[in-house]
Design a protein around this motif. Structure first.
Motif: not given
Ligand SMILES: Nc1ncnc2c1ncn2[C@@H]1O[C@H](COP(=O)(O)OP(=O)(O)O)[C@@H](O)[C@H]1O
Ligand SMILES: O=P(O)(O)OC[C@H](O)CO
Length: 503
Positions: A112, A364, A500-503
């Motif tokens: 990231k 994610d 979009n599961w992991i924030e």
């Protein structure tokens, strides 16, 4: 008389050694699984010392199965799970922790940070790769940032980085007593650190990831008449044999399938699944989420590139169904369980255990089973597990056609899962092209044997390798178009549910 070539295939699940004769036939094989270590959700490790130990066992085992001694080998080649990263002390051979496996997502934060303001394609022009937890560079950075002794040793020139082929070649050729510290171009092209055009480590990227270049191996050709070193007579071969061939396992399968022409492709179904298409001497940039990578370089000849679609979880999902759910006791049983039902009953399984790799590159995402009703039973789940491989492969084939302008006329397949005939038939249906399995399905080990054998003149040219390839079985598409498209449309919807599961 040296009538054979040895090949070590160090895979994600197991290590095997295979001895081949000049016709590419197997004369001896030995295989051993190693521990899969999952210290936290999303983390995957291997013990490098266990893998070196297993490598010695399988070399001895294969020679013994063939009734040969090491002197019978003209050379030995190595092929390996790619990207899996370790750092060790050059004087003692002791690793600074376990190997960080290609599937491991621990570098999520590092990635990231690398992408901040510059996006996932920050290094794509130079390296052919998106920034992703998959590749080695961020894994090296993680080790140096989290193991203080490793950073100190790396800066003092006492630590070495390697992927599995580097680790095994170093050991086979002497280890701390002067072992060769090399990586072949195909493995180097998976680090995010090598310039695709110059085939050299990129100093600017090394600086960004704070990786000292003294710890990096020398980048060499995949098949090198210069010979990196000789095995030690007191080692597992019991003889001095040239070590001169290495390829990442997916590139090795491409070579083992003799895909030497532009446009030729293969798909390997192992722990993960990897479709590679030869694109000749020019790297083809991808706009569809594939990666541009080295296919092979033989001797000093111009390197050959390929486009690759990497799928993180294929056979690993079968293992998960076996080990974590206990629905089956052997991987092969998934076929009979899936055969108890006529179709998937509306169930889809998206195995985003390490996020999703190509063509989505969604760190994610996490795994999901969707479409469940009370009608669904374990047969439907088994079917959904197998079908996931075929749908993921179609995602790649479509991306590849858009990137390269080449629509596949057939697909050559290999790897542990191609024993599964239900999967092969469904793959042909979902792609709408024939799927072809070669007589020697151990193409990965064969490719590394070819690389080593070409280096010492055991095989004179590519034509002699092509003559060894023969078809075993072909599955032709038999599904009607509306069914094929309905199933695939549902799959695409299932994939979206994992984002979009992991924030
Ligand atoms: N008959 C089968 N049906 C489905 N999956 C299988 C079958 N046999 C083996 N597998 C899967 O294939 C993988 C092993 O393939 P292999 O090519 O040896 O993998 P690797 O090189 O990644 O270690 C395992 O994940 C296993 O679950
Ligand atoms: O060990 P495999 O066959 O699952 O291959 C792993 C790949 O090389 C990872 O990039």
């Amino acid at each position: 008389m040296t009538r054979y070539i040895g090949s070590v295939d160090q895979g994600t699940t197991s290590t095997r050694c295979i001895i081949f004769d000049r016709d590419g036939r197997i004369v001896g094989i030995h295989q051993k699984e190693h521990k899969q270590i999952f210290p936290r959700p999303g983390w995957v490790e291997h013990d490098p010392l266990e893998i070196w130990e297993n490598t010695q066992i399988v070399i001895r085992g294969a020679l013994s199965a063939a009734g040969l001694s090491g002197e019978a080998l003209a050379a030995i080649g190595i092929t390996n799970q790619r990207e899996t990263t370790m750092v060790w002390n050059r004087h003692t051979g002791i690793p600074y922790g376990n190997a960080v496996v290609w599937q491991c997502t621990r570098t999520h934060e590092i990635c990231k940070a690398l992408m901040r303001n510059q996006g996932q394609n920050r290094f794509r022009d130079r390296t052919g790769l998106p920034v992703a937890t998959y590749f080695s560079g961020p894994k090296i950075q993680w080790i140096l940032d989290n193991v203080p002794e490793a950073r100190i040793a790396a800066e003092a020139g006492d630590a070495l980085f390697g992927t599995m082929e580097t680790w095994l070649i170093w050991h086979l050729t002497g280890g701390p007593a002067g072992g060769a510290h090399v990586t072949d171009v195909t493995n180097a092209s998976r680090t995010l650190l090598m310039d695709l055009y110059t085939l050299k480590w990129d100093p600017a990227i090394l600086e960004i990831m704070r990786i000292p270049d003294a710890m990096l191996p020398r980048i060499v050709s995949s098949s090198d008449p210069g010979i990196w070193g000789w095995t030690r007579p007191d080692g597992p071969l019991g003889a001095s044999v040239p070590v001169c061939g290495a390829l990442g396992d997916q590139q090795a399968a491409l070579v083992g399938q003799t895909c030497f022409e532009t446009g030729e492709a293969k798909n390997t179904y192992g722990t993960g699944c990897f479709l590679l298409m030869n694109t000749g001497h020019t790297p083809v940039p991808s706009r569809q989420g594939l990666i541009t990578t080295l296919a092979y370089q033989f001797g000093k000849s111009r390197p050959v590139y390929c486009l690759e679609g990497s799928i993180a979880v294929a056979g690993a999902l079968v293992q998960w169904i076996r080990d974590n759910l206990g629905l089956i006791t052997t991987a092969a049983e998934i076929e009979s369980l899936a055969g108890t039902v006529a179709d998937n009953g509306g169930v889809y399984f998206v195995p985003a255990f390490s996020g999703l790799f190509a063509p989505y590159w969604r760190a994610d995402a996490r795994g999901a089973m969707v479409g469940l009703t009370r009608y669904a039973n374990k047969g439907h789940i088994a079917r959904a597990v197998l079908e996931a491989n075929a749908y993921q492969t179609r995602d790649i084939v479509e991306a590849m056609a858009r990137d390269s302008g080449i629509a596949l006329s057939h697909l050559k397949v290999d790897g542990g899962m191609v024993a599964n005939e239900l999967l092969m038939a469904f793959q042909a249906d979902i792609l709408n092209v024939p799927v072809i399995r070669p007589r020697i399905s151990e193409t990965t080990a064969l490719g590394a044997a070819y690389a080593a054998g070409l280096a010492v003149g055991f095989w004179p040219d590519l034509e002699s390798l092509r003559r060894n390839w023969a078809e075993d079985r072909r599955w032709r598409p038999a599904m009607d178009e509306p069914t094929r498209e309905r199933l695939y449309r549902q799959w695409k919807k299932a994939v979206e549910r994992t984002f979009n599961w992991i924030e």
